[in-house]
Structures are given as C-alpha cells and as structure tokens.
Scaffold this motif. Sequence first.
Motif, mmCIF file in Angstrom:
data_model
loop_
_atom_site.group_PDB
_atom_site.id
_atom_site.type_symbol
_atom_site.label_atom_id
_atom_site.label_comp_id
_atom_site.label_asym_id
_atom_site.label_seq_id
_atom_site.Cartn_x
_atom_site.Cartn_y
_atom_site.Cartn_z
ATOM 1 N N THR A 158 44.025 53.507 51.162
ATOM 2 C CA THR A 158 43.782 52.241 51.824
ATOM 3 C C THR A 158 43.313 51.332 50.690
ATOM 4 O OG1 THR A 158 42.509 51.073 53.496
ATOM 5 C CG2 THR A 158 41.511 53.046 52.623
ATOM 6 N N GLY A 159 44.205 50.526 50.176
ATOM 7 C CA GLY A 159 43.935 49.805 48.928
ATOM 8 C C GLY A 159 43.921 50.823 47.801
ATOM 9 N N ASP A 160 42.858 50.844 47.005
ATOM 10 C CA ASP A 160 42.717 51.816 45.925
ATOM 11 C C ASP A 160 41.849 53.006 46.314
ATOM 12 O OD1 ASP A 160 44.279 50.340 44.177
ATOM 13 O OD2 ASP A 160 42.578 49.220 43.378
ATOM 14 N N LEU A 161 41.414 53.045 47.561
ATOM 15 C CA LEU A 161 40.488 54.081 48.014
ATOM 16 C C LEU A 161 41.237 55.162 48.799
ATOM 17 C CD1 LEU A 161 37.484 54.884 48.257
ATOM 18 C CD2 LEU A 161 37.388 53.508 50.317
ATOM 19 N N PRO A 162 41.060 56.440 48.403
ATOM 20 C CA PRO A 162 41.691 57.507 49.186
ATOM 21 C C PRO A 162 41.156 57.507 50.615
ATOM 22 C CG PRO A 162 40.941 58.334 47.065
ATOM 23 C CD PRO A 162 40.378 56.948 47.218
ATOM 24 N N LEU A 163 42.058 57.517 51.555
ATOM 25 C CA LEU A 163 41.717 57.427 52.969
ATOM 26 C C LEU A 163 40.765 58.534 53.414
ATOM 27 C CD1 LEU A 163 42.218 55.925 55.622
ATOM 28 C CD2 LEU A 163 44.192 57.406 55.987
ATOM 29 N N GLY A 164 40.967 59.748 52.915
ATOM 30 C CA GLY A 164 40.103 60.859 53.305
ATOM 31 C C GLY A 164 38.657 60.650 52.881
ATOM 32 N N ILE A 165 38.460 60.150 51.665
ATOM 33 C CA ILE A 165 37.100 59.889 51.171
ATOM 34 C C ILE A 165 36.477 58.757 51.985
ATOM 35 C CG2 ILE A 165 35.754 59.077 49.200
ATOM 36 C CD1 ILE A 165 37.748 60.564 47.385
ATOM 37 N N LYS A 166 37.264 57.723 52.262
ATOM 38 C CA LYS A 166 36.770 56.601 53.067
ATOM 39 C C LYS A 166 36.385 57.081 54.468
ATOM 40 C CE LYS A 166 38.019 52.053 54.816
ATOM 41 N NZ LYS A 166 39.035 51.001 54.880
ATOM 42 N N ALA A 167 37.226 57.921 55.066
ATOM 43 C CA ALA A 167 36.958 58.416 56.416
ATOM 44 C C ALA A 167 35.691 59.267 56.446
ATOM 45 C CB ALA A 167 38.150 59.223 56.930
ATOM 46 N N MET A 168 35.505 60.125 55.430
ATOM 47 C CA MET A 168 34.281 60.937 55.389
ATOM 48 C C MET A 168 33.051 60.053 55.260
ATOM 49 S SD MET A 168 34.831 64.462 53.254
ATOM 50 C CE MET A 168 35.495 63.690 51.793
ATOM 51 N N ASN A 169 33.143 59.029 54.423
ATOM 52 C CA ASN A 169 32.022 58.115 54.222
ATOM 53 C C ASN A 169 31.674 57.383 55.518
ATOM 54 O OD1 ASN A 169 30.055 56.716 52.654
ATOM 55 N ND2 ASN A 169 31.447 54.979 52.544
ATOM 56 N N GLN A 170 32.676 56.838 56.190
ATOM 57 C CA GLN A 170 32.434 56.125 57.442
ATOM 58 C C GLN A 170 31.873 57.061 58.510
ATOM 59 O OE1 GLN A 170 36.368 54.499 57.998
ATOM 60 N NE2 GLN A 170 35.726 52.473 57.298
ATOM 61 N N PHE A 171 32.396 58.264 58.568
ATOM 62 C CA PHE A 171 31.943 59.237 59.561
ATOM 63 C C PHE A 171 30.491 59.635 59.300
ATOM 64 C CE2 PHE A 171 31.819 63.421 61.643
ATOM 65 C CZ PHE A 171 32.276 63.057 62.894
ATOM 66 N N LYS A 209 28.179 57.924 57.757
ATOM 67 C CA LYS A 209 27.315 56.789 58.096
ATOM 68 C C LYS A 209 27.147 56.664 59.606
ATOM 69 C CE LYS A 209 28.102 53.955 54.017
ATOM 70 N NZ LYS A 209 28.715 52.744 53.477
ATOM 71 N N ARG A 210 28.217 56.838 60.344
ATOM 72 C CA ARG A 210 28.164 56.705 61.806
ATOM 73 C C ARG A 210 27.278 57.781 62.426
ATOM 74 N NH1 ARG A 210 27.455 53.947 65.929
ATOM 75 N NH2 ARG A 210 28.816 54.244 67.708
ATOM 76 N N LEU A 211 27.423 59.014 61.947
ATOM 77 C CA LEU A 211 26.579 60.089 62.475
ATOM 78 C C LEU A 211 25.108 59.799 62.198
ATOM 79 C CD1 LEU A 211 28.502 63.405 61.671
ATOM 80 C CD2 LEU A 211 28.380 62.158 63.828
ATOM 81 N N LYS A 212 24.812 59.284 61.014
ATOM 82 C CA LYS A 212 23.430 58.953 60.670
ATOM 83 C C LYS A 212 22.912 57.837 61.571
ATOM 84 C CE LYS A 212 20.413 57.802 56.839
ATOM 85 N NZ LYS A 212 20.306 57.514 55.424
ATOM 86 N N GLU A 213 23.739 56.792 61.789
ATOM 87 C CA GLU A 213 23.349 55.686 62.678
ATOM 88 C C GLU A 213 23.039 56.186 64.079
ATOM 89 O OE1 GLU A 213 26.649 52.988 62.722
ATOM 90 O OE2 GLU A 213 26.281 52.270 60.683
ATOM 91 N N MET A 214 23.826 57.151 64.550
ATOM 92 C CA MET A 214 23.670 57.678 65.905
ATOM 93 C C MET A 214 22.585 58.753 65.995
ATOM 94 S SD MET A 214 27.697 57.992 67.004
ATOM 95 C CE MET A 214 27.381 58.611 68.657
ATOM 96 N N GLY A 215 22.051 59.178 64.845
ATOM 97 C CA GLY A 215 21.042 60.226 64.840
ATOM 98 C C GLY A 215 21.596 61.590 65.201
ATOM 99 N N VAL A 216 22.851 61.838 64.866
ATOM 100 C CA VAL A 216 23.517 63.094 65.210
ATOM 101 C C VAL A 216 23.316 64.107 64.081
ATOM 102 C CG1 VAL A 216 25.743 64.183 65.725
ATOM 103 C CG2 VAL A 216 25.240 61.897 66.601
ATOM 104 N N GLU A 217 22.864 65.312 64.453
ATOM 105 C CA GLU A 217 22.722 66.406 63.495
ATOM 106 C C GLU A 217 24.085 67.036 63.269
ATOM 107 O OE1 GLU A 217 19.787 67.416 62.028
ATOM 108 O OE2 GLU A 217 18.884 65.660 62.978
ATOM 109 N N GLY A 218 24.230 67.730 62.152
ATOM 110 C CA GLY A 218 25.464 68.449 61.901
ATOM 111 C C GLY A 218 25.793 68.501 60.435
ATOM 112 N N GLN A 219 26.984 68.985 60.153
ATOM 113 C CA GLN A 219 27.443 69.179 58.775
ATOM 114 C C GLN A 219 28.863 68.640 58.646
ATOM 115 O OE1 GLN A 219 25.934 70.736 55.928
ATOM 116 N NE2 GLN A 219 27.733 69.873 54.964
#
Length: 173
Positions: free
Chosen positions: A59-72, A74-84
């Motif tokens: 997506t532009g110069d950013l690998p989509l998989g790395i971007k998706a992991m980063n967004q995911f 951040k979202r889990l942290k925002e929601m206070g969700v535990e996990g790995q």
Amino acid sequence: MKKTDKWMEIAVFVGLGLAGLAWAAESQDAKPLPPIHIDIPVKLEKANVVFNLDHVAFTGDLPLGIKAMNQFAKRLKEMGVEGQIIGVFHSEAAYLTLNDNAYNAYRNVTTGNPHKGLLAELMKQGVQIEECAVSMKAHNWSNADLLPGVKVNGGAVMRVIQLVQQGYVQMQP
C-alpha cells in the motif's frame, strides 16, 4: 505582451489554481463526519491472531501485512483487548525480516531494510515476529541475517497450523 510575461502569467495562473485545489482538499478534510449507528457492537475479551505473511503486497511503499499488523495491534490496545499477535514471514515475504546487510545483498540495493523500524516498533508493542527456517534454508540465510528480535520457527506452514489448532485466528492480508 512579451513571451516571458506570458509564461509568468501562466505560472501565476497555475500556482493560484493549485493553491485553490489544496484549499478545497483541506476544507473537505475539515468537514465533520456524518454519525454512524452501530448495529452490531464488537467486544472482545481476548484475541490471539497469527498473520500468515507469505506474499508481498504494498500500500504505497508499505507492505500491507506489516501495516495490517500495526493497525490491528493499535486497535486491540485501544479496545483494551488481551491477546497475542504473531507475524509469520515466509515464501515471497521472507526477506522483509532481514537485517540491512542481508537485505541489501538479497535485493541488490544499498538502502538497508526500510521496514526494520516498523518491525522493531511492532515488537516493542508485543507482536512476535517469526521467520520460517525453510525459507531461510532456500535462500542460504542464517540467524545472523535477521533483524534483532526476530524468532525462527521450524517451518511457517506447520507453525500456522499449530497456532490455529491452539485457537489463534489466521489473518492473511
């Protein structure tokens, strides 16, 4: 009218037009978003997710998989969700975990690995980054060729199966 005056007039006209377009785009960004009604709220207590990163899509110069992991993450942290979150790199995407020297040799460049900072940030957030030993053998890479903190698994496909059997949800961006 002189030729230089005509070019100056064109340059001013184009400049004003570009400034107007920038202002219009900026003013659109400032517009309030319409309200959204949520019909199905999503609440998670725990989320164990494995990202199966076997191909490279950008997506532009950013690998989509790395971007998706980063967004995911951040979202889990925002929601206070535990996990790995575990990112398993292999096949075509295996080179994304290489250190600068190995990356340069593999890609025939001198830039170093432009994604190392993003992967380091993900690891700081607790995301486990893994490289496939089978992919490493196919490219004659060793552990010394990987970015700091990257773990090596015995084989990506079997690792993904193992994690899914342990209850991880597989994502393949």
